[in-house]
Motif scaffolding. Structure first.
Motif, PDB file in Angstrom:
ATOM      1  N   LEU A 109     -65.835  20.030 -81.759  1.00  0.00           N
ATOM      2  CA  LEU A 109     -67.266  20.147 -81.492  1.00  0.00           C
ATOM      3  C   LEU A 109     -67.581  19.744 -80.055  1.00  0.00           C
ATOM      4  O   LEU A 109     -68.371  20.414 -79.363  1.00  0.00           O
ATOM      5  N   HIS A 110     -66.975  18.666 -79.599  1.00  0.00           N
ATOM      6  CA  HIS A 110     -67.198  18.175 -78.235  1.00  0.00           C
ATOM      7  C   HIS A 110     -66.771  19.212 -77.201  1.00  0.00           C
ATOM      8  O   HIS A 110     -67.517  19.525 -76.262  1.00  0.00           O
ATOM      9  N   THR A 112     -66.223  22.472 -77.652  1.00  0.00           N
ATOM     10  CA  THR A 112     -67.017  23.698 -77.779  1.00  0.00           C
ATOM     11  C   THR A 112     -68.342  23.542 -77.053  1.00  0.00           C
ATOM     12  O   THR A 112     -68.764  24.432 -76.296  1.00  0.00           O
ATOM     13  N   GLY A 113     -69.012  22.421 -77.274  1.00  0.00           N
ATOM     14  CA  GLY A 113     -70.279  22.178 -76.602  1.00  0.00           C
ATOM     15  C   GLY A 113     -70.125  22.165 -75.094  1.00  0.00           C
ATOM     16  O   GLY A 113     -70.966  22.710 -74.361  1.00  0.00           O
ATOM     17  N   SER A 114     -69.062  21.566 -74.604  1.00  0.00           N
ATOM     18  CA  SER A 114     -68.827  21.500 -73.168  1.00  0.00           C
ATOM     19  C   SER A 114     -68.629  22.891 -72.573  1.00  0.00           C
ATOM     20  O   SER A 114     -69.198  23.230 -71.531  1.00  0.00           O
ATOM     21  N   LEU A 117     -72.126  24.865 -72.782  1.00  0.00           N
ATOM     22  CA  LEU A 117     -73.119  24.334 -71.852  1.00  0.00           C
ATOM     23  C   LEU A 117     -72.734  24.586 -70.395  1.00  0.00           C
ATOM     24  O   LEU A 117     -73.587  24.918 -69.562  1.00  0.00           O
ATOM     25  N   HIS A 186     -72.121  16.524 -75.112  1.00  0.00           N
ATOM     26  CA  HIS A 186     -71.986  17.951 -75.410  1.00  0.00           C
ATOM     27  C   HIS A 186     -72.281  18.292 -76.868  1.00  0.00           C
ATOM     28  O   HIS A 186     -72.314  19.473 -77.228  1.00  0.00           O
ATOM     29  N   MET A 187     -72.488  17.302 -77.702  1.00  0.00           N
ATOM     30  CA  MET A 187     -72.661  17.549 -79.134  1.00  0.00           C
ATOM     31  C   MET A 187     -74.099  17.398 -79.610  1.00  0.00           C
ATOM     32  O   MET A 187     -74.377  17.523 -80.795  1.00  0.00           O
ATOM     33  N   GLY A 189     -77.971  18.657 -79.695  1.00  0.00           N
ATOM     34  CA  GLY A 189     -78.808  19.826 -79.470  1.00  0.00           C
ATOM     35  C   GLY A 189     -79.688  20.056 -80.686  1.00  0.00           C
ATOM     36  O   GLY A 189     -79.346  19.658 -81.799  1.00  0.00           O
TER      37      GLY A 189
END
Length: 239
Positions: A109-110, A112-114, A117, A186-187, A189
């Motif tokens: 998840l971390h 992917t978010g990075s 974004l 990054h996680m 939102g």
């Protein structure tokens, strides 16, 4: 991302524990490496090229942008590929420890978010900073004026200065409204939110040019926004 944070240390630990657990497995991981991986665990993400010349931005140096894109963004792309590969191998091993799998899922998840974004961040640059289009009108309606929106966006960004996180202008289709959201990492939102502008407030995004003067970095970011791209994102979100 500059100095190692607690989240980064935990993420590295998850990668290390995951690798150790996979190495300790017998035939499962080896078989997983030979078999085609499902799409969810393909591990074949590739960096997205910059859509602008980093030497031509105003107030953001080519050295800063290139370092950010090559090291931080591409590092997350590589990390996501590694995580997906290890998740595939873990799923092929019935005895894989659940506690280690949890760490891999968190890191998935971390990372992917990075990746997402950072791609939104870079793709939103390269313009002249002049807001136009339906998104400008919508922001003025949501905040009372466009200037009021910008003031709140800047204040949200500066609330993260000296730490880490993202300031994200988001269309929330559930509430049918525009909001500037504060994201500690990054996680974070809004659920179902569609990001329109992503401003990286990690120190790696500005320290090389501005040191601790985060407000000057925010100024530079705003004058380089490509509002045609932002307006197109808003139109797509409204469809």
């Amino acid at each position: 991302m500059g100095d190692v944070t607690r989240r980064e240390a935990l993420g590295s630990a998850a990668l290390g524990l995951g690798g150790a657990a996979l190495a300790a497995s017998a035939s499962g991981p080896a078989a997983a490496q030979d078999a085609p991986r499902p799409l969810a665990f393909a591990g074949n993400h590739t960096p997205k090229p910059l859509r602008f010349d980093p030497a031509k931005l105003t107030g953001l140096s080519e050295r800063l942008i290139t370092s950010h894109w090559e090291n931080n963004y591409q590092g997350s792309v590589r990390g996501l590929n590694t995580i997906e590969t290890r998740l595939a191998a873990a799923m092929a091993d019935p005895g894989f420890p659940t506690v280690v799998y949890a760490g891999l899922k968190r890191e998935e998840l971390h990372r992917t978010g990075s990746v997402v974004l950072h791609e939104l961040y870079f793709d939103g640059l390269g313009g002249n900073g002049e807001a136009a289009g339906s998104v400008r009108e919508a922001l003025a309606a949501a905040y009372g004026s466009f200037d009021a929106w910008e003031a709140e966006f800047r204040r949200t960004a500066m609330s993260l200065a000296g730490g880490s996180g993202w300031c994200v202008l988001t269309w929330n289709p559930h509430t049918r409204s525009l909001h500037n959201y504060w994201a500690w990492d990054h996680m974070h939102g809004a659920v179902a939110g569609v990001p329109l502008i992503a401003l990286d407030m990690y120190e790696h995004s500005y320290h090389m040019d501005y040191g601790s003067a985060a407000a000057r970095y925010v100024d530079a970011f705003m004058v380089n926004l490509d509002w045609e791209v932002i307006d197109a994102r808003f139109a797509a979100a409204m469809d």
